[in-house]
Design an enzyme around this catalytic site. Structure first.
Site, PDB file in Angstrom:
ATOM      1  CD  GLU A 288      -2.778  -1.276   0.038  1.00 30.00           C
ATOM      2  OE1 GLU A 288      -3.380  -0.256  -0.314  1.00 30.00           O
ATOM      3  OE2 GLU A 288      -2.858  -2.347  -0.564  1.00 30.00           O
ATOM      4  CD1 TRP A 291      -1.111  -0.407  -4.031  1.00 31.01           C
ATOM      5  CD2 TRP A 291      -1.605   0.760  -5.885  1.00 31.01           C
ATOM      6  NE1 TRP A 291      -1.641  -1.274  -4.964  1.00 31.01           N
ATOM      7  CE2 TRP A 291      -1.954  -0.583  -6.104  1.00 31.01           C
ATOM      8  CE3 TRP A 291      -1.818   1.683  -6.909  1.00 31.01           C
ATOM      9  CZ2 TRP A 291      -2.506  -1.031  -7.299  1.00 31.01           C
ATOM     10  CZ3 TRP A 291      -2.367   1.231  -8.102  1.00 31.01           C
ATOM     11  CH2 TRP A 291      -2.703  -0.107  -8.287  1.00 31.01           C
ATOM     12  CD1 TRP A 321     -17.800  12.312 -18.180  1.00 35.46           C
ATOM     13  CD2 TRP A 321     -18.351  10.665 -16.777  1.00 35.46           C
ATOM     14  NE1 TRP A 321     -16.662  11.575 -17.944  1.00 35.46           N
ATOM     15  CE2 TRP A 321     -16.974  10.557 -17.088  1.00 35.46           C
ATOM     16  CE3 TRP A 321     -18.908   9.719 -15.902  1.00 35.46           C
ATOM     17  CZ2 TRP A 321     -16.161   9.549 -16.557  1.00 35.46           C
ATOM     18  CZ3 TRP A 321     -18.101   8.728 -15.388  1.00 35.46           C
ATOM     19  CH2 TRP A 321     -16.754   8.645 -15.712  1.00 35.46           C
ATOM     20  CG  ASN A 356      -8.552   1.982  -0.153  1.00 37.00           C
ATOM     21  OD1 ASN A 356      -8.759   3.114  -0.596  1.00 37.00           O
ATOM     22  ND2 ASN A 356      -7.994   1.028  -0.861  1.00 37.00           N
ATOM     23  CD1 TRP A 374     -13.319  10.424 -14.444  1.00 38.03           C
ATOM     24  CD2 TRP A 374     -12.009  11.301 -12.859  1.00 38.03           C
ATOM     25  NE1 TRP A 374     -12.246  11.009 -15.069  1.00 38.03           N
ATOM     26  CE2 TRP A 374     -11.427  11.560 -14.121  1.00 38.03           C
ATOM     27  CE3 TRP A 374     -11.353  11.759 -11.726  1.00 38.03           C
ATOM     28  CZ2 TRP A 374     -10.229  12.253 -14.273  1.00 38.03           C
ATOM     29  CZ3 TRP A 374     -10.149  12.454 -11.878  1.00 38.03           C
ATOM     30  CH2 TRP A 374      -9.609  12.693 -13.140  1.00 38.03           C
ATOM     31  CD1 TRP A 397     -11.441   9.998  -6.212  1.00 37.70           C
ATOM     32  CD2 TRP A 397     -13.315   9.328  -7.255  1.00 37.70           C
ATOM     33  NE1 TRP A 397     -12.480  10.014  -5.297  1.00 37.70           N
ATOM     34  CE2 TRP A 397     -13.628   9.606  -5.914  1.00 37.70           C
ATOM     35  CE3 TRP A 397     -14.326   8.878  -8.111  1.00 37.70           C
ATOM     36  CZ2 TRP A 397     -14.923   9.458  -5.399  1.00 37.70           C
ATOM     37  CZ3 TRP A 397     -15.611   8.738  -7.600  1.00 37.70           C
ATOM     38  CH2 TRP A 397     -15.895   9.017  -6.269  1.00 37.70           C
TER      39      TRP A 397
END
Length: 478
Positions: A288, A291, A321, A356, A374, A397
Site C-alpha cells: 500500500e 501505491w 457522463w 479503502n 469522476w 478515482w
DNA sequence: AGTGTATTCGC
DNA sequence: CGAATACAC
C-alpha cells in the site's frame, strides 16, 4: 541564517530540508505560508486543515525549544509566495531556503517561482525528495520510460529500494522533556484505524471515532506509538483482515502521512525492524505504501494528470457522463438506498475518513452506476477527507472510473449488495452507520425488503438496469 | 482491485 | 441441484 519552509512535511525526523538547514551550522528559522484561498480551490477539507494546524502548533513548540523561530506568512494563494518569501529573506538576511518537494503541478509551479525569485536575489533555494522513499525518476522501465502499470512498477521499486540504505534521517532537534507528550488513550487508539492508499495518503492512529472528536494525535510520541503498535500487533493480520471495515484492521495512519507528520520511510523502517528476515518485502501493508509512491511518481512523469485530464483519454471518450444533480446529491448525503454505499458515505460525512474498500465501492457506484463524472467525486472526497491527498485521490478515482493508469477494466462494476455481503458479512458496519437497520437480522441488512424500507430511502436506481446502461454506453450501443 | 451467465462436475 | 470452472463484458 537559513530558512526551512514547512508544507506537508510537518516533522522533525526524516526531514531532509530541516536536516540540511541545521547541518549548515548557521542559525535556522522555520517558515510556513498560510494560503487559505489556494487550499479552498484545492477543496482541502476543514478536518485536514485543522489537523495540519494542530500538528503545526506541536511542531512550533518543539522548534522553539531548540531556539528555532516559526514565521507564519499570512497569504491567500500560491502566487503570493514568491514576493512574500523574497521580502522575508531580505528582512531576515537569509542565505538559503530549504524545502521538501510536493508533486502536484500547482505546488511545483509555486516552488519554481520561489526558486527563480530567490535566485535573482542571490539566495540559494534547495528542494529535497523527502516525501518519497524512492525519488521520482528512480524507477524506470528497461527503456528508461516511466511505468504505467503498478505490478511491474512495484517490482522495480523494490529492486531499487534494495540498492540503497533507506534509514530515516534522525531529528536534528534534541528530544524534548516528556512533559508535553500526549497521552495515548488506552486500547481504543491503536486499533481504530484505516489506511488509504487507493484514494489517499496512507496511514493515522485513531480511526473514525477519533476524527469526529478531533482526537487524531499529533505528537511524535503518540504517532510513533501508534505506528509501533500497528506493525507489532496488526500488520501480521493485515492481508487477512484489512478488507473488512468493521474489523478496524488498517493502520489509520493516513492523515499523519498526508500532512507529513510521519514519513513513508519511517513506516518502512519500523516494518523492517519487526522482521529478522526478508519477509517484510512481501508485506501487503508495504504494498500500500508502494501505491502511494506509484501515484506520486506518475504525477511527476505525467504532469498533465494534475489538470484532471484522464490518463487514457481514449477510454473516457467512450463514456457519456450524466449530469444528474439529484443522483449526485443523494450519493453525497448517503441517501442512495444502497446500504453499503450509504453507510460508507455516512462514515465519511461524520468522521472525515472512509475505509479503502468502501472508497472503491462508492467510487464505482458513482462513476459506473450513476455515471457521474469522476472529477465530481474526486473533488467531493477532497472536501471531506481528513487524509485527502491529491496524488492518491486522483489515482484512486481514475482507477475506479477506468480512465487511469493500470485502471480497472471498464466492465469491472462493483455490485454493492455482493460487496456488502462479502466484506460486511454480519452487517456490523451497516448497523454502525445506519442504525435504522439494526432491527433487521444481520443477513437482511444488505438489502432491505421491497415493501418495508426500515426508514431508509428506496434505491435511487435499479442496479441491473444501471449496470447494463453503463456497459451499453461504453460499447457504443447507447 | 469484479460480475453475470453458461457449462461441467460431483453427489 | 449446488459447487466449481470458463469465459465474456
Amino acid at each position: 541564517m537559513q530558512l526551512v519552509w514547512f508544507r506537508n512535511d510537518l516533522r522533525l525526523a526524516d526531514n531532509p530540508a530541516l536536516h540540511a538547514a541545521c547541518a549548515s551550522g548557521e542559525a535556522v528559522k522555520a517558515l510556513v505560508c498560510l494560503t487559505p484561498a489556494q487550499w479552498a480551490e484545492h477543496h482541502e477539507s476543514p478536518a485536514r486543515q485543522a489537523l495540519w494546524q494542530r500538528r503545526l502548533e506541536w511542531l512550533e513548540a518543539r522548534l522553539q525549544a531548540a531556539d528555532i523561530e516559526l514565521i507564519r506568512l499570512n497569504l491567500q494563494r500560491f502566487a503570493d509566495c514568491p514576493a512574500a518569501i523574497t521580502r522575508l529573506v531580505q528582512e531576515q538576511g537569509a542565505s538559503a531556503l530549504h524545502f521538501n518537494y510536493e508533486y502536484p503541478l500547482n505546488e511545483r509551479h509555486r516552488d519554481r517561482a520561489v526558486c527563480e525569485a530567490l535566485d535573482a536575489e542571490g539566495v540559494t533555494a534547495l528542494g529535497y525528495h523527502g516525501d518519497l522513499i524512492v525519488a521520482p525518476g528512480q524507477v524506470l522501465t528497461g527503456q528508461g520510460t516511466p511505468f504505467k502499470v503498478f505490478t511491474p512498477f512495484s517490482k522495480a521499486w523494490l529492486k531499487r529500494l534494495l540498492q540503497d540504505d533507506h534509514a530515516p534521517l534522525p531529528s536534528p532537534i534534541k528530544a524534548e522533556a516528556a512533559s508535553c507528550a500526549e497521552t495515548l488513550q488506552p486500547s481504543e487508539s491503536a486499533s481504530e484505524a484505516g489506511e488509504q492508499v487507493g484514494f489517499s495518503g496512507t496511514v493515522s492512529c485513531v480511526g473514525a471515532r477519533a476524527a469526529r472528536d478531533a482526537a487524531y494525535p499529533v505528537s511524535d510520541e503518540a504517532l510513533h506509538a501508534c505506528l509501533q503498535a500497528f506493525v507489532r500487533e496488526q500488520e501480521p493480520d493485515y492481508q487477512r483482515l484489512r478488507d473488512f471495515p468493521s474489523r478496524h484492521a488498517t493502520s489509520g495512519l493516513s492523515p499523519a502521512l498526508t500532512i507529513g507528520a510521519l514519513s513513508a520511510r519511517q513506516c518502512l523502517a519500523v516494518l523492517k525492524a519487526a522482521h529478522e528476515d526478508d519477509r517484510w518485502q512481501q508485506s501487503t501493508w508495504l504494498n500500500e505504501l508502494v501505491w502511494r509512491e506509484f501515484y506520486r511518481h506518475l504525477l511527476v512523469a505525467f504532469p498533465e494528470l494534475s489538470r484532471l485530464t484522464p490518463f487514457r483519454p481514449e477510454t473516457e471518450a467512450r463514456i457519456t457522463w450524466q449530469d444528474n444533480e439529484r443522483l449526485f446529491e443523494a450519493w453525497k448525503q448517503g441517501e442512495t438506498g444502497f446500504p453499503i454505499v450509504d453507510a460508507a458515505m455516512k462514515q465519511l460525512l461524520a468522521t472525515g475518513w472512509m475505509h479503502n474498500r468502501l472508497r472503491m465501492i462508492v467510487a464505482s457506484f458513482l462513476t459506473k452506476l450513476l455515471r457521474v463524472d469522476w472529477r465530481k467525486g474526486e473533488a467531493f472526497f477532497m472536501s471531506q477527507l481528513i487524509d485527502g491527498d491529491f496524488a492518491s485521490n486522483l489515482g484512486g478515482w481514475q482507477w475506479s472510473a477506468s480512465t487511469g493508469a493500470d485502471a480497472a477494466p471498464y466492465f469491472r462494476i462493483f455490485n454493492p449488495q455482493l460487496q456488502s455481503e462479502r466484506f460486511d458479512p454480519n452487517g456490523e458496519f451497516l448497523a454502525e452507520w445506519l442504525p435504522e437497520l439494526r432491527q433487521l437480522e444481520p443477513k437482511a441488512r444488505h438489502k432491505p425488503g421491497a415493501g418495508q424500507r426500515y426508514g431508509r430511502p428506496a434505491p435511487i436506481i435499479d442496479y441491473k438496469q444501471a449496470r447494463q446502461a453503463a456497459l451499453d454506453d461504453y460499447n457504443g450501443e447507447a
